[in-house]
Design a protein around this motif. Structure first.
Motif, mmCIF file in Angstrom:
data_model
loop_
_atom_site.group_PDB
_atom_site.id
_atom_site.type_symbol
_atom_site.label_atom_id
_atom_site.label_comp_id
_atom_site.label_asym_id
_atom_site.label_seq_id
_atom_site.Cartn_x
_atom_site.Cartn_y
_atom_site.Cartn_z
ATOM 1 N N ASP A 100 1.178 -0.990 0.400
ATOM 2 C CA ASP A 100 -0.097 0.130 -0.111
ATOM 3 C C ASP A 100 1.189 1.128 -0.214
ATOM 4 N N SER A 101 1.228 1.675 -1.286
ATOM 5 C CA SER A 101 2.122 2.369 -0.959
ATOM 6 C C SER A 101 1.737 4.131 -1.133
ATOM 7 N N LYS A 102 -0.003 3.593 -0.753
ATOM 8 C CA LYS A 102 -0.621 5.166 -1.011
ATOM 9 C C LYS A 102 -0.214 5.710 0.048
ATOM 10 N N SER A 103 -0.925 4.695 1.150
ATOM 11 C CA SER A 103 -0.750 5.017 2.538
ATOM 12 C C SER A 103 0.821 4.983 3.967
ATOM 13 N N ASN A 104 1.499 3.903 3.033
ATOM 14 C CA ASN A 104 2.723 3.929 3.414
ATOM 15 C C ASN A 104 4.098 4.937 2.709
ATOM 16 N N ALA A 105 3.901 6.363 2.150
ATOM 17 C CA ALA A 105 4.299 6.731 1.587
ATOM 18 C C ALA A 105 5.091 7.987 2.286
ATOM 19 N N GLY A 106 6.399 7.843 2.194
ATOM 20 C CA GLY A 106 6.891 8.970 3.067
ATOM 21 C C GLY A 106 7.469 8.398 4.768
ATOM 22 N N LEU A 129 7.960 -4.244 1.262
ATOM 23 C CA LEU A 129 6.262 -5.021 1.009
ATOM 24 C C LEU A 129 5.800 -3.737 1.298
ATOM 25 N N CYS A 130 6.263 -2.648 2.430
ATOM 26 C CA CYS A 130 5.839 -2.026 2.699
ATOM 27 C C CYS A 130 6.354 -0.295 1.800
ATOM 28 N N GLY A 131 7.577 -0.929 1.671
ATOM 29 C CA GLY A 131 8.572 0.693 0.818
ATOM 30 C C GLY A 131 8.894 1.193 2.069
ATOM 31 N N LEU A 132 8.941 1.354 3.414
ATOM 32 C CA LEU A 132 8.740 1.985 4.236
ATOM 33 C C LEU A 132 10.911 2.374 4.373
ATOM 34 N N ILE A 133 11.253 3.797 4.800
ATOM 35 C CA ILE A 133 12.290 3.966 4.395
ATOM 36 C C ILE A 133 13.008 3.527 6.805
ATOM 37 N N VAL A 134 13.671 2.219 6.544
ATOM 38 C CA VAL A 134 14.104 1.397 7.676
ATOM 39 C C VAL A 134 15.809 2.052 7.530
ATOM 40 N N ILE A 135 15.487 2.723 9.150
ATOM 41 C CA ILE A 135 16.717 2.683 9.911
ATOM 42 C C ILE A 135 17.252 1.052 10.470
ATOM 43 N N ALA A 136 17.801 0.540 10.917
ATOM 44 C CA ALA A 136 18.538 -0.607 11.664
ATOM 45 C C ALA A 136 19.732 0.283 12.156
ATOM 46 N N LYS A 137 19.336 -0.686 13.386
ATOM 47 C CA LYS A 137 21.030 -0.414 14.330
ATOM 48 C C LYS A 137 21.022 -1.989 14.941
ATOM 49 N N LYS A 138 22.464 -2.188 15.578
ATOM 50 C CA LYS A 138 22.917 -3.434 16.003
ATOM 51 C C LYS A 138 22.954 -2.779 17.442
ATOM 52 N N LEU A 139 22.857 -3.759 18.310
ATOM 53 C CA LEU A 139 23.038 -3.037 19.398
ATOM 54 C C LEU A 139 24.054 -4.372 20.413
ATOM 55 N N CYS A 140 24.741 -3.491 21.058
ATOM 56 C CA CYS A 140 26.017 -4.437 22.077
ATOM 57 C C CYS A 140 26.164 -4.712 22.984
#
Length: 140
Positions: A100-106, A129-140
């Protein structure tokens, strides 16, 4: 400090651990099954019935799927529970809609930790599947 009454859940003896079902072959079936003896299957199991680390386990076929044929059984066994956890978190708890690119946009998603089993699937589902901007970090 006060003493509180805490129920103690006594394990059944012997206790067999496990929720992830190793991709294995169907050995026996009930009537009108979706599967055949010998089919390679996998499942995440159910929270109220552990014991999948045993040699054989009985599983409701409604939560069983055909195991992937291109990866080993050991690798396949690592997928169902973490993928289901990631799926439920994104689509059931956060309420995001796949494709659902419309509701997930931005929209963006911060994933902490992103390096573990569940986090690695959340990253893929959120991006693909969602087209989201993903920010991920590993935790140490």
């Amino acid at each position: 400090l006060t003493k509180r009454s805490v129920p103690v859940l006594a394990p059944r003896i012997p206790t067999i651990l496990g929720y992830d079902v190793l991709a294995g072959a169907v050995e026996n079936l009930g009537a009108d099954s979706l599967f055949k003896v010998g089919d390679k299957v996998w499942t995440a199991g159910v929270i109220n019935r552990n014991g999948t680390n045993s040699e054989y386990t009985a599983v409701d076929e409604r939560i069983v799927g055909y195991a992937p044929s291109k990866i080993s059984a050991a690798k396949a066994a690592a997928v169902p529970l973490v993928l289901l956890t990631a799926w439920e978190g994104i689509f059931e708890q956060l309420g995001l809609k796949p494709f659902d690119s419309k509701s997930n946009a931005g929209k963006s998603l911060l994933i902490l930790p992103g390096a573990g089993g569940v986090g690695s699937f959340v990253i893929q589902l959120a991006k693909k599947l969602c087209g989201l901007i993903v920010i991920a970090k590993k935790l140490c």
